[in-house]
Design a protein around this motif. Sequence first.
Motif, PDB file in Angstrom:
ATOM      1  N   VAL A  97       0.861  -1.177   0.000  1.00 47.24           N
ATOM      2  CA  VAL A  97       0.000   0.000   0.000  1.00 47.24           C
ATOM      3  C   VAL A  97       0.902   1.234   0.000  1.00 47.24           C
ATOM      4  CG1 VAL A  97      -1.748   1.327   1.235  1.00 47.24           C
ATOM      5  CG2 VAL A  97      -1.887  -1.172   1.190  1.00 47.24           C
ATOM      6  N   ARG A  98       0.705   2.075  -1.002  1.00 43.21           N
ATOM      7  CA  ARG A  98       1.459   3.330  -1.096  1.00 43.21           C
ATOM      8  C   ARG A  98       0.557   4.477  -0.670  1.00 43.21           C
ATOM      9  NH1 ARG A  98       3.873   1.932  -7.114  1.00 43.21           N
ATOM     10  NH2 ARG A  98       5.331   0.288  -6.437  1.00 43.21           N
ATOM     11  N   VAL A  99       1.032   5.316   0.237  1.00 41.67           N
ATOM     12  CA  VAL A  99       0.235   6.423   0.756  1.00 41.67           C
ATOM     13  C   VAL A  99       0.888   7.750   0.384  1.00 41.67           C
ATOM     14  CG1 VAL A  99      -0.749   5.079   2.639  1.00 41.67           C
ATOM     15  CG2 VAL A  99       1.390   6.301   3.013  1.00 41.67           C
ATOM     16  N   ASP A 100       0.048   8.720   0.057  1.00 38.94           N
ATOM     17  CA  ASP A 100       0.520  10.054  -0.322  1.00 38.94           C
ATOM     18  C   ASP A 100      -0.385  11.072   0.358  1.00 38.94           C
ATOM     19  OD1 ASP A 100       1.512  12.335  -1.553  1.00 38.94           O
ATOM     20  OD2 ASP A 100       0.420  11.988  -3.421  1.00 38.94           O
ATOM     21  N   ARG A 101       0.126  11.729   1.385  1.00 43.83           N
ATOM     22  CA  ARG A 101      -0.657  12.764   2.073  1.00 43.83           C
ATOM     23  C   ARG A 101      -0.796  13.968   1.149  1.00 43.83           C
ATOM     24  NH1 ARG A 101       1.098  13.794   8.287  1.00 43.83           N
ATOM     25  NH2 ARG A 101       1.826  11.684   8.770  1.00 43.83           N
ATOM     26  N   ILE A 102      -2.039  14.308   0.840  1.00 43.26           N
ATOM     27  CA  ILE A 102      -2.303  15.437  -0.043  1.00 43.26           C
ATOM     28  C   ILE A 102      -2.467  16.721   0.754  1.00 43.26           C
ATOM     29  CG2 ILE A 102      -3.969  16.361  -1.718  1.00 43.26           C
ATOM     30  CD1 ILE A 102      -4.497  13.451  -2.529  1.00 43.26           C
ATOM     31  N   LYS A 103      -3.101  16.599   1.917  1.00 38.69           N
ATOM     32  CA  LYS A 103      -3.322  17.768   2.779  1.00 38.69           C
ATOM     33  C   LYS A 103      -3.476  17.272   4.197  1.00 38.69           C
ATOM     34  CE  LYS A 103      -6.701  20.313   5.035  1.00 38.69           C
ATOM     35  NZ  LYS A 103      -7.741  19.825   5.990  1.00 38.69           N
ATOM     36  N   SER A 104      -2.849  17.971   5.149  1.00 42.67           N
ATOM     37  CA  SER A 104      -3.001  17.598   6.544  1.00 42.67           C
ATOM     38  C   SER A 104      -3.165  18.855   7.381  1.00 42.67           C
ATOM     39  CB  SER A 104      -1.790  16.799   7.035  1.00 42.67           C
ATOM     40  OG  SER A 104      -2.038  16.241   8.309  1.00 42.67           O
ATOM     41  N   GLY A 105      -4.225  18.863   8.214  1.00 41.91           N
ATOM     42  CA  GLY A 105      -4.499  20.026   9.034  1.00 41.91           C
ATOM     43  C   GLY A 105      -4.898  19.627  10.443  1.00 41.91           C
ATOM     44  N   ARG A 106      -5.417  20.588  11.176  1.00 41.65           N
ATOM     45  CA  ARG A 106      -5.746  20.364  12.577  1.00 41.65           C
ATOM     46  C   ARG A 106      -6.883  19.366  12.753  1.00 41.65           C
ATOM     47  NH1 ARG A 106      -9.308  22.626  16.127  1.00 41.65           N
ATOM     48  NH2 ARG A 106     -10.043  24.055  14.511  1.00 41.65           N
ATOM     49  N   THR A 107      -7.858  19.373  11.843  1.00 40.90           N
ATOM     50  CA  THR A 107      -9.032  18.518  12.023  1.00 40.90           C
ATOM     51  C   THR A 107      -9.100  17.349  11.048  1.00 40.90           C
ATOM     52  OG1 THR A 107     -10.362  19.978  10.615  1.00 40.90           O
ATOM     53  CG2 THR A 107     -10.417  20.382  12.995  1.00 40.90           C
ATOM     54  N   THR A 108      -8.474  17.472   9.881  1.00 35.10           N
ATOM     55  CA  THR A 108      -8.542  16.386   8.899  1.00 35.10           C
ATOM     56  C   THR A 108      -7.225  16.231   8.148  1.00 35.10           C
ATOM     57  OG1 THR A 108      -9.351  17.815   7.093  1.00 35.10           O
ATOM     58  CG2 THR A 108     -11.019  16.731   8.473  1.00 35.10           C
ATOM     59  N   THR A 109      -7.026  15.021   7.631  1.00 34.21           N
ATOM     60  CA  THR A 109      -5.934  14.732   6.695  1.00 34.21           C
ATOM     61  C   THR A 109      -6.536  14.009   5.502  1.00 34.21           C
ATOM     62  OG1 THR A 109      -4.213  14.601   8.387  1.00 34.21           O
ATOM     63  CG2 THR A 109      -3.803  13.391   6.351  1.00 34.21           C
TER      64      THR A 109
END
Length: 270
Positions: free
Chosen positions: A72-84
């Motif tokens: 499984v390859r994961v790529d964080r597109i956006k990460s913030g205080r309430t959601t990723t």
Amino acid sequence: MTKFDDATQAIRVDDTTYDVCLDAAYTMGAAIHGGYLMAVMLRAVVDDSPHEHPVATSAQFLRVPKLGPATVRVDRIKSGRTTTVTRATMVQDDTPFLTAFVTTATLRPYDPGAEPDGLTWEAPARATMPPIEECRALPAPKPESNMALNAQMELLFDPPTIGWLTGEPTGRPESRAYFRMAEPQDPDPFVLALAVDALPPVVFSAGARGWAPTVELTWYLRALPAPGPLVLIADGDLIAEGWFDENVEVRDSAGRLVAQSRQLARLGRG
């Protein structure tokens, strides 16, 4: 750790890669169950995220994977205080088999005494289930059918929705059942990923038979469930041109709406 936890574990290799192993216990004939595949993928996504719970998952089923090792390859597109927001792809031999966009957040633990947090409203259940003692299991599959998935969970159906077994389908796309894992385990978000895809295709009650492969499935985790069995209520809006949709509502033992899903699938050939 339960057998399901073990079968869905994801082992971190580096910042973007997890090793997984697809378990034969979650097969239906030659295919691996789609809800199980989502649960495996979500283990990796949640481990990589600063947030604990997969509140929205939109998965595209590209090909049928093989049993055994996968990545499984994961790529964080956006990460913030309430959601990723993460894009995840399941790969074997450099070929993608399942890809999804997943939004993770952190939900409150189940607490029957907790006060509501802000504005709340909940629609009534889409259908009323009879008492669990009035519901029925499907007949045990023949050994040669290789329906290993059946041994991993228990489904007790509202009897009219399995009339197709005796040649008496209701004529409507629908399915309803109580759900729990065969091995004692309180439901969690990964069990819910399995549950939203656990029912027989709703088109069986409309008169269709045969394998009905999922093409796309989106599901939402609305609350962490109470211990105990889940109620699955499914229906569809349109069967046409070889395609159908399926909507599933999942309620916990306290009657709360804890998950919702909608999928698009191909009409099987029986």
